[in-house]
Design a protein around this motif. Structure first.
Motif, short mmCIF file in Angstrom:
data_model
loop_
_atom_site.label_atom_id
_atom_site.label_comp_id
_atom_site.label_asym_id
_atom_site.label_seq_id
_atom_site.Cartn_x
_atom_site.Cartn_y
_atom_site.Cartn_z
N VAL A 232 0.84 -0.51 0.15
CA VAL A 232 -0.09 0.23 -0.14
C VAL A 232 0.93 0.97 0.13
N SER A 233 0.94 2.32 -1.07
CA SER A 233 1.40 2.88 -1.35
C SER A 233 0.99 4.41 -0.71
N HIS A 234 2.23 5.62 0.04
CA HIS A 234 1.63 6.63 0.36
C HIS A 234 -0.09 7.10 -0.16
N GLU A 235 0.54 7.23 -1.65
CA GLU A 235 -0.04 8.54 -2.57
C GLU A 235 -1.73 7.50 -2.48
N ILE A 236 -1.76 6.51 -3.05
CA ILE A 236 -2.88 5.50 -2.86
C ILE A 236 -4.03 5.57 -1.39
N PHE A 237 -2.99 5.20 -0.36
CA PHE A 237 -3.28 5.36 0.82
C PHE A 237 -4.34 6.66 1.01
N SER A 238 -3.40 7.49 1.20
CA SER A 238 -4.25 9.09 1.06
C SER A 238 -5.40 9.06 0.47
N GLU A 239 -5.72 8.82 -1.14
CA GLU A 239 -6.75 9.07 -1.65
C GLU A 239 -7.36 8.37 -0.99
N ILE A 240 -7.60 7.05 -0.68
CA ILE A 240 -8.06 5.53 -0.84
C ILE A 240 -9.00 5.56 0.72
N ILE A 241 -7.95 4.97 1.43
CA ILE A 241 -7.99 4.94 3.02
C ILE A 241 -8.27 6.18 4.02
N LYS A 242 -7.34 6.71 4.24
CA LYS A 242 -6.89 7.85 5.14
C LYS A 242 -9.29 8.60 5.31
N ASP A 376 -16.09 -7.51 -10.34
CA ASP A 376 -16.21 -6.36 -9.86
C ASP A 376 -15.32 -5.91 -10.99
N LEU A 377 -14.75 -6.44 -11.39
CA LEU A 377 -13.47 -6.42 -13.06
C LEU A 377 -14.16 -5.70 -14.21
N VAL A 378 -13.75 -4.79 -14.53
CA VAL A 378 -13.47 -3.81 -15.56
C VAL A 378 -13.13 -4.06 -16.47
N ALA A 379 -13.61 -5.21 -17.57
CA ALA A 379 -12.60 -5.15 -18.64
C ALA A 379 -11.57 -4.30 -19.43
N GLY A 380 -10.67 -4.56 -20.06
CA GLY A 380 -9.92 -3.36 -20.17
C GLY A 380 -9.29 -2.68 -19.15
N SER A 381 -9.55 -2.68 -17.65
CA SER A 381 -8.73 -1.19 -16.74
C SER A 381 -7.40 -1.66 -16.65
N SER A 382 -7.19 -0.65 -16.39
CA SER A 382 -5.67 -0.37 -16.03
C SER A 382 -5.34 -0.52 -15.11
N ILE A 383 -3.86 -0.99 -14.88
CA ILE A 383 -3.00 -2.04 -13.80
C ILE A 383 -3.65 -0.81 -12.35
N MET A 384 -3.63 0.44 -12.02
CA MET A 384 -3.79 1.81 -12.08
C MET A 384 -4.79 1.28 -10.62
N THR A 385 -5.55 1.33 -11.97
CA THR A 385 -7.07 1.41 -11.38
C THR A 385 -7.71 -0.09 -11.03
N GLN A 386 -7.10 -1.17 -11.68
CA GLN A 386 -6.35 -2.18 -10.36
C GLN A 386 -6.43 -2.47 -9.22
N TYR A 387 -5.36 -1.77 -9.11
CA TYR A 387 -4.77 -1.61 -8.18
C TYR A 387 -5.56 -0.07 -6.95
N LYS A 388 -5.53 0.28 -7.15
CA LYS A 388 -7.35 1.44 -6.77
C LYS A 388 -8.48 0.85 -5.96
N GLN A 389 -8.63 -0.34 -6.62
CA GLN A 389 -9.99 -1.13 -6.18
C GLN A 389 -9.74 -1.78 -5.48
N ALA A 390 -9.21 -2.61 -5.70
CA ALA A 390 -8.15 -3.67 -4.78
C ALA A 390 -7.87 -2.59 -3.45
N VAL A 391 -7.09 -1.97 -3.11
CA VAL A 391 -6.62 -1.41 -1.74
C VAL A 391 -8.28 -0.47 -1.29
N SER A 392 -8.89 -0.65 -2.04
CA SER A 392 -10.32 0.30 -1.59
C SER A 392 -11.00 -1.12 -1.27
#
Length: 526
Positions: A232-242, A376-392
């Protein structure tokens, strides 16, 4: 081409097909993790070198299967079957590959084989079926290829027959020499023997240093938790979790430097404690008292909870360190593992007595799409989108459940991650050989008793490292403030005294050996 030559060619082709199927069965998990997963993570160098390694080892086995005399061939099958049985059974039960550390655990738990056989009857039967099928395919390989190969060899030699001794040497000698090259990973048909040899001949870990200071009687926070998330990176933590955290008794230290861009060194360094001012390439963290030693001396019950495994502890938690654990619980259990861990921790926070708990969450290790429901996986979604979805999905409801109906006056919880993530097309997310800043960038929150918040809230802009969690925890356990700072690092009220990060070689391979240590002047990876 004569019909006889065509027949020989067809038999040779059939034999190669049978052998390929057998080798894939024997090495299913090793091939998947070391080649397919590495390639999927864009680590092509490792994937190619692993493919080459398995190719050479497979060729050596094929030669042995085809040209050895019958008695030696039988011995080879037994040799292959024993090592492969351990790999296939372990993989079938735990969906993982075995390594040196896990091999040691298998040996210590051998007395539980009877219980395991009754508890995991179906997976064991599947494993046995796979092994028998692979052995049958190897036998079929020999039946199909031996005569064509024999005819081919004898047609090109001046003698009518081939001596057994040179045949045996040609088939077995390269295979015996191969492990000594250090080129890996070793394949399933041979690796168990290497692990056993290493375990038998290994020097015991060095003795841990005694703790030279005592905590103050009656001082210290009752419940202290370290919660270490996965990837879990700080950037995505700040955006998704905090934004979803409702707890107010909290200090956010912003972007913090982890002590490694790989899970194992980051976790070992965190548990061991690092004297960041004096650590060097000759430091042996196996001699550290470790956080467990300090906790037990201060009267805390010590617990390790791991949401990533179903078996033994990971991240080089060796036997001497394990002895300092009062409790170990493997809690791998599906997509909602982290929420289940939060429920368990909530019960511990409400229980009586002093407790120190280190938690390794399931988190969102690559591949990210495996950490939320497939629908919940959207076909063709980017790795970043999948990462954010996984963290959430991973942290949904986690902190609310953790602190539900708890008395916060005697609870201190540190939340961080083992390492960050470098996400982008063609990039290795973490554990790269030339790490960048994003691989070290992790969050750090401290949920502290109300009376302690001011003590650990910096008054000036600061630059923090995960190495500061250790001395701060010692202070919360009642150890002298000055000792904690001088022996390890500044506490979290100020900046780190020195950034430090470790590579894969965090332990020396022998007494007096060197480790992989880096002491950058600025945030690691910049």
């Amino acid at each position: 081409m004569t019909s006889l030559a065509q027949k020989s060619l067809l038999r040779a082709g059939l034999g190669l097909l049978l052998f390929g199927m057998a080798y894939a069965i024997l090495n299913q998990h090793l091939l998947t993790q070391s080649i397919l997963y590495r390639a999927a993570a864009h680590d092509y160098d490792t994937a190619i070198s692993s493919l080459f390694s398995f190719g050479i080892q497979g060729l050596l086995l094929l030669v042995a299967v085809v040209i050895l005399p019958k008695s030696w061939f039988t011995g080879t099958l037994i040799f292959v079957a024993i090592s492969s049985a351990v790999n296939i059974t372990y993989g079938q039960l735990l969906n993982d590959t075995i390594d040196l550390q896990k091999m040691a655990w298998v040996l210590t738990e051998a007395r539980q084989a009877g219980n395991a056989a009754s508890e995991f009857a179906i997976p064991l039967m599947i494993a046995i079926g796979k092994l028998l099928l692979a052995i049958l395919l190897l036998w079929g390989t020999r039946r199909a290829m031996r005569q064509p190969v024999k005819d081919f060899i004898q047609a090109r030699l001046p003698r009518k027959t081939v001596s057994s001794v040179p045949v045996i040497l040609i088939a077995l000698l390269p295979s015996l020499v191969w492990p000594a090259t250090g080129f890996g990973p070793e394949a399933a048909e041979r690796n168990v023997y290497g692990y056993l040899a290493t375990l038998v001949t290994a020097e015991p870990p060095p003795k841990r240093r005694n703790i030279a200071v005592a905590p103050q009687n009656g001082v210290g926070t009752d419940k202290i938790l370290w919660i270490v998330d996965e990837s879990v990176s700080h950037e995505i933590f700040s955006e998704i979790i905090k934004p979803g955290i409702t707890e107010t008794a909290i200090v956010d230290y912003g972007k913090v430097a982890s002590m490694g861009n790989c899970s194992t060194p980051a976790n070992v360094a965190l548990r061991s404690g690092v004297n960041v001012r004096n650590v060097d390439e000759k430091t042996d963290l196996r001699t550290s008292p470790s956080i467990w030693g300090y906790a037990r001396k201060a009267g805390y019950e010590t617990t390790l909870i791991d949401g990533q495994v179903s078996g033994p502890p990971q991240n080089l938690l060796l036997a001497p360190e394990r002895k300092l654990l009062d409790n170990y619980r493997a809690m791998k259990g599906g997509l909602r593992t982290d929420f289940k861990i939060a429920q368990h921790l909530n019960g511990l926070l409400k229980s009586d007595g002093r407790k120190f708990v280190l938690v390794l969450l399931r988190g969102v290790h690559f591949q990210y799409r495996d950490h939320f429901p497939r629908e919940d996986l959207v076909a063709g979604s980017s790795i970043m989108t999948q990462y954010k979805q996984a963290v959430s999905y991973s942290k949904k409801g986690f902190f609310d459940e953790l602190f539900k109906d708890t008395d916060r006056s005697e609870i201190a919880v540190f939340y961080t991650s083992d390492h960050g993530q470098n996400i982008g097309p063609g990039l290795l997310p973490h554990c790269s050989t030339q790490p960048v800043e994003a691989e070290f960038s992790v969050p750090l929150l401290a949920f502290l008793p109300p009376g302690k918040i001011a003590d650990y809230t910096p008054q000036l802009p600061t630059s923090h490292s995960a190495s500061q969690i250790f001395p701060t925890t010692l202070q919360l356990m009642g150890y002298p403030d000055t000792y904690a700072r001088e022996e390890y690092d500044n506490d979290l009220n100020s900046s780190t005294a020195q950034y430090v990060w470790f590579g894969r070689g965090i332990f020396p391979v022998s007494d007096g050996g060197s480790i992989d240590i880096n002491k950058p002047d600025d945030f690691p990876g910049r």
